[in-house]
Design an enzyme around this catalytic site. Sequence first.
Site, PDB file in Angstrom:
ATOM      1  N   SER A 114       0.861  -1.194   0.000  1.00  0.00           N
ATOM      2  CA  SER A 114       0.000   0.000   0.000  1.00  0.00           C
ATOM      3  C   SER A 114       0.887   1.230   0.000  1.00  0.00           C
ATOM      4  O   SER A 114       1.626   1.476   0.961  1.00  0.00           O
ATOM      5  CB  SER A 114      -0.875   0.011   1.248  1.00  0.00           C
ATOM      6  OG  SER A 114      -1.349   1.329   1.463  1.00  0.00           O
TER       7      SER A 114
ATOM      8  N   HIS B  29      -1.031  -1.420  -4.422  1.00  0.00           N
ATOM      9  CA  HIS B  29      -2.296  -1.054  -3.769  1.00  0.00           C
ATOM     10  C   HIS B  29      -2.318   0.461  -3.555  1.00  0.00           C
ATOM     11  O   HIS B  29      -1.433   1.024  -2.901  1.00  0.00           O
ATOM     12  CB  HIS B  29      -2.400  -1.795  -2.431  1.00  0.00           C
ATOM     13  CG  HIS B  29      -3.699  -1.576  -1.728  1.00  0.00           C
ATOM     14  ND1 HIS B  29      -4.832  -2.317  -1.987  1.00  0.00           N
ATOM     15  CD2 HIS B  29      -4.056  -0.683  -0.769  1.00  0.00           C
ATOM     16  CE1 HIS B  29      -5.823  -1.914  -1.213  1.00  0.00           C
ATOM     17  NE2 HIS B  29      -5.375  -0.911  -0.461  1.00  0.00           N
TER      18      HIS B  29
ATOM     19  N   ASP C  28      -4.412   3.708  -2.296  1.00  0.00           N
ATOM     20  CA  ASP C  28      -5.494   4.120  -1.405  1.00  0.00           C
ATOM     21  C   ASP C  28      -5.949   5.536  -1.724  1.00  0.00           C
ATOM     22  O   ASP C  28      -5.215   6.498  -1.505  1.00  0.00           O
ATOM     23  CB  ASP C  28      -5.009   4.057   0.049  1.00  0.00           C
ATOM     24  CG  ASP C  28      -4.864   2.632   0.547  1.00  0.00           C
ATOM     25  OD1 ASP C  28      -5.821   1.857   0.385  1.00  0.00           O
ATOM     26  OD2 ASP C  28      -3.791   2.299   1.079  1.00  0.00           O
TER      27      ASP C  28
ATOM     28  N   MET D  19      -8.515   8.472  -0.776  1.00  0.00           N
ATOM     29  CA  MET D  19      -9.344   8.911   0.364  1.00  0.00           C
ATOM     30  C   MET D  19      -9.842  10.325   0.114  1.00  0.00           C
ATOM     31  O   MET D  19      -9.100  11.169  -0.397  1.00  0.00           O
ATOM     32  CB  MET D  19      -8.510   8.908   1.648  1.00  0.00           C
ATOM     33  CG  MET D  19      -7.910   7.553   1.978  1.00  0.00           C
ATOM     34  SD  MET D  19      -7.038   7.615   3.534  1.00  0.00           S
ATOM     35  CE  MET D  19      -6.393   5.936   3.601  1.00  0.00           C
TER      36      MET D  19
ATOM     37  N   HIS E  19      -8.057   1.189  -4.350  1.00  0.00           N
ATOM     38  CA  HIS E  19      -9.000   1.061  -3.230  1.00  0.00           C
ATOM     39  C   HIS E  19      -9.613   2.437  -2.984  1.00  0.00           C
ATOM     40  O   HIS E  19      -8.956   3.327  -2.449  1.00  0.00           O
ATOM     41  CB  HIS E  19      -8.211   0.541  -2.011  1.00  0.00           C
ATOM     42  CG  HIS E  19      -9.005   0.423  -0.756  1.00  0.00           C
ATOM     43  ND1 HIS E  19      -8.420   0.213   0.470  1.00  0.00           N
ATOM     44  CD2 HIS E  19     -10.345   0.460  -0.526  1.00  0.00           C
ATOM     45  CE1 HIS E  19      -9.352   0.130   1.406  1.00  0.00           C
ATOM     46  NE2 HIS E  19     -10.538   0.294   0.825  1.00  0.00           N
TER      47      HIS E  19
ATOM     48  N   MET F 257     -11.711   4.824  -1.057  1.00  0.00           N
ATOM     49  CA  MET F 257     -12.377   5.129   0.220  1.00  0.00           C
ATOM     50  C   MET F 257     -13.010   6.495   0.074  1.00  0.00           C
ATOM     51  O   MET F 257     -12.578   7.486   0.674  1.00  0.00           O
ATOM     52  CB  MET F 257     -11.334   5.089   1.349  1.00  0.00           C
ATOM     53  CG  MET F 257     -10.943   3.663   1.725  1.00  0.00           C
ATOM     54  SD  MET F 257      -9.384   3.566   2.605  1.00  0.00           S
ATOM     55  CE  MET F 257      -8.260   3.585   1.212  1.00  0.00           C
TER      56      MET F 257
ATOM     57  N   MET G 148     -11.364  -5.254   5.223  1.00  0.00           N
ATOM     58  CA  MET G 148     -10.613  -4.278   6.014  1.00  0.00           C
ATOM     59  C   MET G 148     -10.438  -4.809   7.430  1.00  0.00           C
ATOM     60  O   MET G 148     -11.420  -5.118   8.110  1.00  0.00           O
ATOM     61  CB  MET G 148     -11.373  -2.942   6.086  1.00  0.00           C
ATOM     62  CG  MET G 148     -11.455  -2.154   4.801  1.00  0.00           C
ATOM     63  SD  MET G 148      -9.869  -1.775   4.050  1.00  0.00           S
ATOM     64  CE  MET G 148      -9.006  -0.942   5.387  1.00  0.00           C
TER      65      MET G 148
ATOM     66  N   ASP H  20      -6.601  -6.155   4.287  1.00  0.00           N
ATOM     67  CA  ASP H  20      -5.969  -4.834   4.310  1.00  0.00           C
ATOM     68  C   ASP H  20      -6.097  -4.220   5.700  1.00  0.00           C
ATOM     69  O   ASP H  20      -7.209  -3.931   6.145  1.00  0.00           O
ATOM     70  CB  ASP H  20      -6.684  -3.959   3.260  1.00  0.00           C
ATOM     71  CG  ASP H  20      -6.072  -2.580   3.100  1.00  0.00           C
ATOM     72  OD1 ASP H  20      -5.042  -2.301   3.718  1.00  0.00           O
ATOM     73  OD2 ASP H  20      -6.647  -1.789   2.311  1.00  0.00           O
TER      74      ASP H  20
HETATM   75  C1  DX5 Z   1      -6.146   1.976   5.338  1.00  0.00           C
HETATM   76  C2  DX5 Z   1      -5.669   1.559   3.970  1.00  0.00           C
HETATM   77  C3  DX5 Z   1      -4.618   0.533   3.998  1.00  0.00           C
HETATM   78  C4  DX5 Z   1      -3.390   0.946   4.762  1.00  0.00           C
HETATM   79  C5  DX5 Z   1      -2.616  -0.259   5.181  1.00  0.00           C
HETATM   80  O1  DX5 Z   1      -7.254   2.806   5.230  1.00  0.00           O
HETATM   81  O2  DX5 Z   1      -6.727   1.053   3.184  1.00  0.00           O
HETATM   82  O3  DX5 Z   1      -4.280   0.103   2.684  1.00  0.00           O
HETATM   83  O4  DX5 Z   1      -2.560   1.778   4.032  1.00  0.00           O
HETATM   84  O5  DX5 Z   1      -1.533   0.165   5.930  1.00  0.00           O
HETATM   85  P1  DX5 Z   1      -0.912  -0.768   7.061  1.00  0.00           P
HETATM   86  O6  DX5 Z   1      -0.459  -2.015   6.393  1.00  0.00           O
HETATM   87  O7  DX5 Z   1       0.165   0.048   7.637  1.00  0.00           O
HETATM   88  O8  DX5 Z   1      -2.050  -1.035   8.038  1.00  0.00           O
HETATM   89 ZN    ZN Z   2      -6.261  -0.005   1.222  1.00  0.00          ZN
END
Ligand code: DX5
Ligand code: ZN
Length: 225
Positions: free
Chosen positions: A16, A41, A43, A45, A74, A76, A145, A182
């Site tokens: 990620s 991956h 993320d 947000m 991903h 969010m 998650m 994740d």
């Molecule tokens: C959290 C993300 C994850 C996160 C994982 O909202 O979706 O992908 O970056 O990070 P670690 O592995 O540090 O929990």
């Molecule tokens: Zn993620």
Amino acid sequence: MSQNKSQNNTVKIAPSILSADFATLGAEVAAVDKAGADYIHIDVMDGQFVPNLTFGAPIIKDLRPHSDKVFDVHLMIDTPEQLVADFAGAGADIITVHGEATAHLHKLLQTIRDLGKKAGVALNPATPAESLKHVMPLLDMVLVMTVNPGFGGQKHIDLNDKISAIAQMIAAERRDIDLSVDGGVCADNAQSIINAGANVLVAGSAVFKGGAEHYAANIAKLRES
Ligand code: DX5
Ligand code: ZN
């Protein structure tokens, strides 16, 4: 031990990039690619669905030339139906939306497939496996998650019973569907997550710790455990 029997049993590692150095994101993506990542991956947000902001489609488009690996995006974000076409155009390979973020999940998964992309659903820790029941035929990935989304580096929540239940639902589909986990994934819990039936491990802090010279060893450690 339940198994995701519809696919080969090779574990995929998906670093990620939330834990990467955002000032040099292209180089970071290239570095984890070279270090043995299977998926990248990414993320996204929006500061609404989760209490944090990252980046949108233009940055993913700029990252695309830095790796040929699968871009596992991903989202969010609230009302992801408004933006999925942008992420498809930016070079996402898998687009995962949260079931909690849209009123029309079934329709949205079909839209992602119509864009020529693989479609995934992510579930927050409190959302039950059963919420996937009526969309299974449209899925290429389920993302469980194991932290409340928004931040890297949080403590892993043990949801292995939920992972096993979803692995059984996937096995009943009899086709390749990734089961990805994740949140707080590290060498200490990777084995139990895989034993529960997952085949993709997303890891941010566990991969990016120590700087680029450690990425290959960090990925190998996850894979071996
Ligand atoms: C959290 C993300 C994850 C996160 C994982 O909202 O979706 O992908 O970056 O990070 P670690 O592995 O540090 O929990
Ligand atoms: Zn993620």
